[in-house]
Design a protein around this motif. Structure first.
Motif, mmCIF file in Angstrom:
data_model
loop_
_atom_site.group_PDB
_atom_site.id
_atom_site.type_symbol
_atom_site.label_atom_id
_atom_site.label_comp_id
_atom_site.label_asym_id
_atom_site.label_seq_id
_atom_site.Cartn_x
_atom_site.Cartn_y
_atom_site.Cartn_z
ATOM 1 N N ALA A 293 52.890 -4.154 22.818
ATOM 2 C CA ALA A 293 53.426 -4.251 24.176
ATOM 3 C C ALA A 293 52.722 -3.275 25.110
ATOM 4 C CB ALA A 293 54.934 -3.974 24.151
ATOM 5 N N THR A 294 52.416 -2.077 24.611
ATOM 6 C CA THR A 294 51.694 -1.092 25.421
ATOM 7 C C THR A 294 50.298 -1.591 25.757
ATOM 8 O OG1 THR A 294 52.927 0.738 24.416
ATOM 9 C CG2 THR A 294 50.824 1.274 25.450
ATOM 10 N N ALA A 295 49.620 -2.152 24.767
ATOM 11 C CA ALA A 295 48.270 -2.659 25.008
ATOM 12 C C ALA A 295 48.275 -3.778 26.040
ATOM 13 C CB ALA A 295 47.657 -3.154 23.697
ATOM 14 N N GLU A 296 49.219 -4.714 25.920
ATOM 15 C CA GLU A 296 49.299 -5.825 26.888
ATOM 16 C C GLU A 296 49.512 -5.297 28.304
ATOM 17 O OE1 GLU A 296 48.929 -8.995 26.304
ATOM 18 O OE2 GLU A 296 49.255 -9.325 24.164
ATOM 19 N N ARG A 297 50.450 -4.334 28.464
ATOM 20 C CA ARG A 297 50.737 -3.818 29.793
ATOM 21 C C ARG A 297 49.543 -3.060 30.369
ATOM 22 N NH1 ARG A 297 55.570 -3.155 32.453
ATOM 23 N NH2 ARG A 297 56.040 -4.969 31.143
ATOM 24 N N LEU A 298 48.873 -2.272 29.540
ATOM 25 C CA LEU A 298 47.739 -1.494 30.034
ATOM 26 C C LEU A 298 46.558 -2.390 30.393
ATOM 27 C CD1 LEU A 298 47.829 1.597 27.627
ATOM 28 C CD2 LEU A 298 48.442 1.527 30.049
ATOM 29 N N PHE A 299 46.329 -3.453 29.631
ATOM 30 C CA PHE A 299 45.274 -4.389 30.008
ATOM 31 C C PHE A 299 45.593 -5.052 31.347
ATOM 32 C CE2 PHE A 299 43.892 -4.721 25.397
ATOM 33 C CZ PHE A 299 42.605 -4.260 25.636
ATOM 34 N N ASP A 300 46.867 -5.422 31.567
ATOM 35 C CA ASP A 300 47.262 -6.007 32.854
ATOM 36 C C ASP A 300 47.057 -5.009 33.987
ATOM 37 O OD1 ASP A 300 47.938 -8.356 31.632
ATOM 38 O OD2 ASP A 300 50.095 -7.941 31.550
ATOM 39 N N LEU A 301 47.435 -3.751 33.768
ATOM 40 C CA LEU A 301 47.257 -2.728 34.795
ATOM 41 C C LEU A 301 45.778 -2.483 35.073
ATOM 42 C CD1 LEU A 301 49.987 -0.151 33.685
ATOM 43 C CD2 LEU A 301 50.063 -1.708 35.658
ATOM 44 N N ALA A 302 44.956 -2.527 34.016
ATOM 45 C CA ALA A 302 43.517 -2.319 34.205
ATOM 46 C C ALA A 302 42.917 -3.441 35.039
ATOM 47 C CB ALA A 302 42.822 -2.240 32.847
ATOM 48 N N ASN A 303 43.353 -4.669 34.818
ATOM 49 C CA ASN A 303 42.821 -5.804 35.581
ATOM 50 C C ASN A 303 43.249 -5.770 37.042
ATOM 51 O OD1 ASN A 303 41.579 -6.845 33.292
ATOM 52 N ND2 ASN A 303 43.361 -8.073 32.718
ATOM 53 N N ALA A 304 44.399 -5.158 37.307
ATOM 54 C CA ALA A 304 44.926 -5.144 38.680
ATOM 55 C C ALA A 304 44.640 -3.849 39.410
ATOM 56 C CB ALA A 304 46.440 -5.383 38.654
ATOM 57 N N ASN A 305 44.040 -2.865 38.750
ATOM 58 C CA ASN A 305 43.867 -1.547 39.358
ATOM 59 C C ASN A 305 42.655 -1.505 40.285
ATOM 60 O OD1 ASN A 305 42.610 1.439 39.073
ATOM 61 N ND2 ASN A 305 44.846 1.504 38.999
ATOM 62 N N ASP A 306 42.864 -0.931 41.464
ATOM 63 C CA ASP A 306 41.784 -0.797 42.459
ATOM 64 C C ASP A 306 41.495 0.666 42.759
ATOM 65 O OD1 ASP A 306 41.544 -3.559 42.728
ATOM 66 O OD2 ASP A 306 43.157 -3.626 44.234
ATOM 67 N N GLU A 307 42.016 1.582 41.943
ATOM 68 C CA GLU A 307 41.868 3.000 42.234
ATOM 69 C C GLU A 307 40.846 3.675 41.326
ATOM 70 O OE1 GLU A 307 45.711 4.688 41.924
ATOM 71 O OE2 GLU A 307 46.615 3.389 43.441
ATOM 72 N N GLY A 308 40.004 2.904 40.692
ATOM 73 C CA GLY A 308 38.977 3.470 39.831
ATOM 74 C C GLY A 308 39.475 3.933 38.477
ATOM 75 N N LYS A 309 40.681 3.543 38.084
ATOM 76 C CA LYS A 309 41.235 3.961 36.799
ATOM 77 C C LYS A 309 41.206 2.846 35.761
ATOM 78 C CE LYS A 309 44.402 7.429 38.691
ATOM 79 N NZ LYS A 309 45.808 7.890 38.758
ATOM 80 N N SER A 310 40.577 1.740 36.082
ATOM 81 C CA SER A 310 40.618 0.599 35.162
ATOM 82 C C SER A 310 39.952 0.922 33.827
ATOM 83 C CB SER A 310 39.952 -0.619 35.808
ATOM 84 O OG SER A 310 38.605 -0.335 36.121
ATOM 85 N N GLN A 311 38.891 1.728 33.846
ATOM 86 C CA GLN A 311 38.212 2.062 32.599
ATOM 87 C C GLN A 311 39.123 2.895 31.695
ATOM 88 O OE1 GLN A 311 34.635 4.408 32.954
ATOM 89 N NE2 GLN A 311 33.899 3.768 30.944
ATOM 90 N N GLU A 312 39.804 3.882 32.267
ATOM 91 C CA GLU A 312 40.719 4.692 31.474
ATOM 92 C C GLU A 312 41.858 3.843 30.916
ATOM 93 O OE1 GLU A 312 42.070 7.830 33.936
ATOM 94 O OE2 GLU A 312 40.197 8.971 33.839
ATOM 95 N N LEU A 313 42.405 2.967 31.735
ATOM 96 C CA LEU A 313 43.491 2.107 31.280
ATOM 97 C C LEU A 313 43.035 1.179 30.165
ATOM 98 C CD1 LEU A 313 45.044 1.230 34.759
ATOM 99 C CD2 LEU A 313 46.051 2.713 33.007
ATOM 100 N N ARG A 314 41.812 0.677 30.292
ATOM 101 C CA ARG A 314 41.303 -0.220 29.257
ATOM 102 C C ARG A 314 41.072 0.529 27.946
ATOM 103 N NH1 ARG A 314 39.729 -5.224 29.522
ATOM 104 N NH2 ARG A 314 39.938 -5.158 31.796
ATOM 105 N N LEU A 315 40.542 1.748 28.020
ATOM 106 C CA LEU A 315 40.351 2.542 26.805
ATOM 107 C C LEU A 315 41.683 2.818 26.120
ATOM 108 C CD1 LEU A 315 37.666 5.155 27.935
ATOM 109 C CD2 LEU A 315 37.386 3.395 26.188
ATOM 110 N N ALA A 316 42.698 3.175 26.912
ATOM 111 C CA ALA A 316 44.015 3.431 26.333
ATOM 112 C C ALA A 316 44.587 2.166 25.704
ATOM 113 C CB ALA A 316 44.960 3.974 27.409
ATOM 114 N N ALA A 317 44.385 1.016 26.352
ATOM 115 C CA ALA A 317 44.866 -0.251 25.800
ATOM 116 C C ALA A 317 44.186 -0.550 24.466
ATOM 117 C CB ALA A 317 44.614 -1.384 26.791
ATOM 118 N N GLU A 318 42.890 -0.308 24.400
ATOM 119 C CA GLU A 318 42.183 -0.528 23.144
ATOM 120 C C GLU A 318 42.696 0.413 22.062
ATOM 121 O OE1 GLU A 318 38.043 -0.136 23.965
ATOM 122 O OE2 GLU A 318 37.931 -1.969 25.174
ATOM 123 N N GLY A 319 42.975 1.665 22.432
ATOM 124 C CA GLY A 319 43.526 2.608 21.467
ATOM 125 C C GLY A 319 44.864 2.148 20.923
ATOM 126 N N ALA A 320 45.734 1.635 21.804
ATOM 127 C CA ALA A 320 47.039 1.146 21.366
ATOM 128 C C ALA A 320 46.882 -0.055 20.443
ATOM 129 C CB ALA A 320 47.888 0.777 22.584
#
Length: 398
Positions: A293-320
């Motif tokens: 569930a954490t990975a799904e939410r973080l991937f969604d946030l990474a796809n919708a993020n416009d503040e330059g944090k998408s890479q960090e969110l994607r890495l965290a999603a992959e970790g989860a």
């Protein structure tokens, strides 16, 4: 944020004290023979295994270019280890390598902890060596001339540990040539039929065996474009041909010959206790659900993020996601000790089956299936029989 990662080496010895009692378990979970059940609060400070040097240090940035591409002169190979002994001392315990690797994350890891976990680099080459070494030693222990009275349980403990190392090698992504070499080395000459069935055999495989082969290949697959070239063949003027490398990382050059008498200095009681231990399957299932569930939410946030944090969110999603599949492999490898454990294992299998329609990496989905195929042989050796043996109907992914 400060995370102190334990070494992968901590998966094996730590100071402990164990006691043995004569408990038995009824029904299909009965163990064969008159072996006693071991219990103990096995705790203590971790110590390193000879030959494991690399620590699990988190990194706050993407892997550097020199981490992705290794130097050409070493061909991605490690020197032979100085020792093949696990050097377990009296009173020490064997640890689940996945539990050791992930214990610092807790049940609700932060974004930074998931990023650090994803960017850490467990030594998969050493994990592959440990897996193959324990598998070979299990066969030596089981068929030694002066076998221990509980040799079957000792061998089963070694094989469980080997499978846990296997799952770590399979599931962790191939971020560099080191990981690629580890996966290819552990897949080399692996049954059934090694890498390929010989050409002089009639192609008449049973469907279940053919499926096992496909799932195994998918679990260790690194992709044709990721696989580096093999070492060059010797030239006409080359010498030292007896040691000429066959693979970039060849486990046959790093381990003693197979068969014969046991070669590792181990404490039987530690392996008996390990074989008879096991995780809380309910907690494993809850962690798997939460991490997916954490990975799904973080991937969604990474796809919708416009503040330059998408890479960090994607890495965290992959970790989860990695954490979820590692935990699922634990649930598939450890034997069920009760009907409640078996029900939880079935629930985990249903969770993994549901991921077949998600864009999860194929090698992760195949690894969970492969571990079920391999672990059932160890469970039989431990004396479990139907209906305690875990089997399930998988959605085909290969």
């Amino acid at each position: 944020m400060a995370i102190r990662w334990r070494r992968l080496a901590n998966a094996l010895p730590a100071s402990s004290h164990a006691s043995c009692t004569g408990k038995t378990v009824g029904g299909p979970w009965d163990r064969r023979g008159s072996e006693t059940d071991c219990e103990g609060a096995l705790q203590g400070a971790p110590s390193a295994i000879p030959g494991i040097e690399r620590s699990m240090q988190p990194c706050g940035c993407n892997p550097r270019k020199d981490q992705i591409m290794q130097n050409d002169d070493d061909q991605g190979r490690l020197p032979p280890p100085k020792t093949t002994s696990l050097a377990l001392r009296e009173g020490e315990r064997v640890r689940d390598p996945i539990a050791t690797l992930t214990s610092g994350l807790g049940e609700d890891p932060s974004l930074g902890e998931l990023i650090a976990f994803r960017q850490s680099r467990p030594d998969l080459k050493e994990a592959a060596r440990m897996s193959r070494q324990l598998d070979h030693e299990a066969h030596r222990v089981a068929y030694a001339d002066d076998r221990h009275a509980q040799a079957t349980t000792i061998a089963s403990g070694m094989e469980l540990a080997a499978l846990l190392f296997d799952s770590l090698v399979c599931i962790w992504p191939a971020d560099s040539l080191d990981e690629v070499d580890a996966k290819l080395a552990l897949a080399d000459r692996r049954g059934p039929y090694g890498t390929n069935q010989e050409a002089d055999y009639t192609p008449s495989l049973e469907p279940n065996t053919a499926r096992r082969i496909r799932v195994m290949r998918a679990a260790f697959n690194v992709g044709e474009l990721a696989a580096p070239p093999s070492p060059p063949a010797p030239g006409l003027d080359d010498r030292n041909l007896s040691g000429w490398p066959r693979l970039r990382y060849d486990l046959r050059d790093l381990l003693p010959l197979r068969g014969g008498q046991p070669v590792l200095s181990t404490v039987p009681e530690a392996w008996i206790a390990f074989a008879r231990s096991g995780p809380d399957f309910g907690q494993l299932r809850e962690r798997i659900l939460k991490m997916f569930a954490t990975a799904e939410r973080l991937f969604d946030l990474a796809n919708a993020n416009d503040e330059g944090k998408s890479q960090e969110l994607r890495l965290a999603a992959e970790g989860a996601r990695i954490l979820a599949y590692l935990t699922a492999s634990q649930a598939m490898i450890w034997p069920a000790r009760s009907q409640a454990d078996l029900d939880e294992k079935r629930a985990v299998a249903r969770i993994i089956n549901d991921r077949a329609c998600r864009p999860d990496p194929l090698h992760m989905q195949a690894a969970a299936r492969h571990m079920v195929d391999e672990a059932i042989w160890v469970h039989r050796r431990l004396g479990l029989h139907a209906p305690a043996l875990f089997k399930t109907e998988w959605i085909e992914v290969v």
